[in-house]
Design a protein around this motif. Structure first.
Motif, short mmCIF file in Angstrom:
data_model
loop_
_atom_site.label_atom_id
_atom_site.label_comp_id
_atom_site.label_asym_id
_atom_site.label_seq_id
_atom_site.Cartn_x
_atom_site.Cartn_y
_atom_site.Cartn_z
N ASP A 220 1.41 -0.96 -0.40
CA ASP A 220 0.31 0.13 0.32
C ASP A 220 0.85 0.97 0.02
O ASP A 220 2.30 1.15 -0.07
N VAL A 221 0.03 2.52 0.14
CA VAL A 221 1.25 3.50 -0.18
C VAL A 221 1.66 4.24 1.14
O VAL A 221 2.71 3.99 0.45
N VAL A 222 1.64 3.66 2.02
CA VAL A 222 2.07 3.66 3.44
C VAL A 222 3.82 2.72 3.59
O VAL A 222 5.07 3.17 3.64
N GLU A 223 3.51 1.49 2.87
CA GLU A 223 4.36 0.49 2.69
C GLU A 223 5.11 1.28 1.69
O GLU A 223 6.97 1.57 1.61
N LEU A 224 4.70 2.01 0.83
CA LEU A 224 5.59 2.08 -0.51
C LEU A 224 6.56 3.48 -0.13
O LEU A 224 7.29 4.04 -0.24
N ALA A 225 6.11 5.03 1.21
CA ALA A 225 6.04 5.91 0.82
C ALA A 225 7.70 5.43 2.47
O ALA A 225 8.46 5.91 2.01
N ALA A 226 7.53 4.34 2.98
CA ALA A 226 8.95 3.94 4.05
C ALA A 226 9.95 3.13 3.11
O ALA A 226 10.78 3.70 3.96
N VAL A 227 9.62 2.59 1.62
CA VAL A 227 10.79 1.38 0.92
C VAL A 227 10.88 2.70 0.85
O VAL A 227 12.64 2.72 0.80
N LEU A 228 10.91 4.33 -0.15
CA LEU A 228 10.69 4.80 -0.91
C LEU A 228 12.93 5.46 0.55
O LEU A 228 12.71 6.38 -0.10
N ARG A 229 11.31 5.99 1.69
CA ARG A 229 12.46 6.72 3.07
C ARG A 229 13.47 5.76 2.44
O ARG A 229 14.73 6.27 2.68
N ARG A 230 13.57 4.08 2.83
CA ARG A 230 14.75 3.73 3.76
C ARG A 230 15.50 3.35 2.49
O ARG A 230 16.50 3.85 2.11
N MET A 231 15.20 3.85 0.97
CA MET A 231 15.95 3.87 -0.08
C MET A 231 16.62 5.10 -0.47
O MET A 231 17.83 5.04 -0.88
N ARG A 232 16.00 6.14 -0.36
CA ARG A 232 16.68 6.79 -0.11
C ARG A 232 17.99 7.27 0.57
O ARG A 232 18.71 7.49 0.35
N ASP A 233 17.66 7.41 1.68
CA ASP A 233 18.52 7.42 2.80
C ASP A 233 19.92 5.73 2.89
O ASP A 233 20.97 6.44 3.65
N ALA A 234 19.91 4.89 2.17
CA ALA A 234 20.90 4.23 1.93
C ALA A 234 21.67 3.92 0.17
O ALA A 234 22.55 3.66 0.03
#
Ligand code: EPU
Length: 294
Positions: free
Chosen positions: A37-51
């Motif tokens: 869902d969108v919430v999980e997508l947002a969390a994945v995007l944040r994690r990928m940005r940080d990494a």
């Protein structure tokens, strides 16, 4: 901690991409990510940005060319009920980015809303169609857009109005954003006449273009101002020209077909050859429409 810690159920490593594309070409993705869902997508995007993980969104795979080496990053797919919903209310359609464009057209027609049939015969998700303002001679998706819902690479949600998106011919100013959905305005009209128009566009495409199931990416080049790439390529006698397993369609010169044994490298060489030939003969440098991943 790896960037994907906690996201294991939605991440597949070394995932083949070729079966997910119309061309059925190209190597694997380092990671294939399917948020629920969108919430999980947002969390994945944040994690990928940080990494510092590079990512791309994959829609129906109909307008892309993936290198033979594959994609060294995360490929995100927006599949499942949270991304594929289509909700009609009067002349407004709320649609998820992962929804199938042909299904959207049918659903709108079923509700008596007409106009989207101008996009008949374009294989795409709604997100992919918006990203490149898909369309053809009969219309383009931008004309129906009221707003587009997006996530930034930092996972922040923002709704953009049509005027903020800078739609133009096969182009939208949405770089770096993930489209999660859109609200379209589709007026009520005569669905019978619209279905007839839909059928005519299909028949016309069938007469002038390779079969929709052929291994192509639709048009390879954008039309240059005031002319047609297909006409220029044809006039340069390129129909039927082959490099390895890639062939310029004998039906429409702006399509490259992948025959048995084709590799992405063959398609890329043929694009280069065709562009050089047209430039030598006419001075026009064609721009690619197909999205070449690198
Ligand atoms: N033509 C030739 N030889 C060819 C192909 C075309 O001489 O091999 C001539 C045609 O006779 C015609 C002109 O070029 O006079 C235009 O051809 P066509 O009507 O097929 O339109 P197009 O400009 O080549 C555009 C879109 C297509 C869309 C069709 C129909 C672009 C780059 N192409 O093609 O979109 O399906 O109109 O709506 O915008 C795509 O975007 O992937 C795509 C295929």
């Amino acid at each position: 901690m790896s960037w994907l810690s906690g996201f294991e159920p939605i991440v597949q490593a070394d995932a083949p991409l070729a079966p997910l594309t119309w061309y059925r070409l190209g190597g694997p993705a380092r990671w294939l990510v399917s948020p629920r869902d969108v919430v999980e997508l947002a969390a994945v995007l944040r994690r990928m940005r940080d990494a510092g993980v590079a990512w791309r969104i994959l829609g129906r795979g109909a307008n892309i060319l993936i290198p033979d080496e594959g994609y060294d990053g995360a490929v995100i797919r927006l599949v499942g009920p949270a991304f594929e919903g289509i909700f009609v209310e009067e002349d407004e359609v709320d649609v998820g980015a992962g929804a199938d464009l042909p299904r959207l057209i049918q659903k709108a027609l079923g509700a008596g809303l007409v106009g989207l049939e101008a996009l008949a015969g374009i294989p795409a998700t709604v997100g992919g169609a918006l990203r490149m303002n898909a369309g053809g001679r009969h219309g383009e998706i931008a004309q129906f857009v009221e707003t587009v819902g997006t996530l930034s690479a930092a996972g922040e949600f923002r709704t953009l109005r049509r005027a903020e998106i800078g739609f133009s011919y096969r182009h939208a100013e949405l770089d770096g954003l993930v489209i999660v959905g859109a609200t379209l305005c589709v007026p009520a009209g005569d669905p019978l006449a619209a279905r007839e128009r839909y059928r005519e566009i299909w028949l016309d495409k069938g007469r002038t273009q390779p079969h929709l199931n052929a291994r192509t990416s639709g048009c390879i080049f954008k039309n240059p101002p005031g002319d047609h790439a297909g006409r220029l390529l044809d006039a340069a006698r390129l129909k039927g020209t082959r490099v390895g397993g890639a062939e310029i369609s004998p039906v429409h010169a702006n399509f490259i077909i992948a025959r048995d044994g084709a590799r992405t490298a063959d398609v890329l060489s043929l694009i280069h050859l065709a562009r050089e030939r047209v430039c030598d003969e006419t001075g026009v440098m064609l721009e690619t429409e197909v999205d070449i991943w690198n």
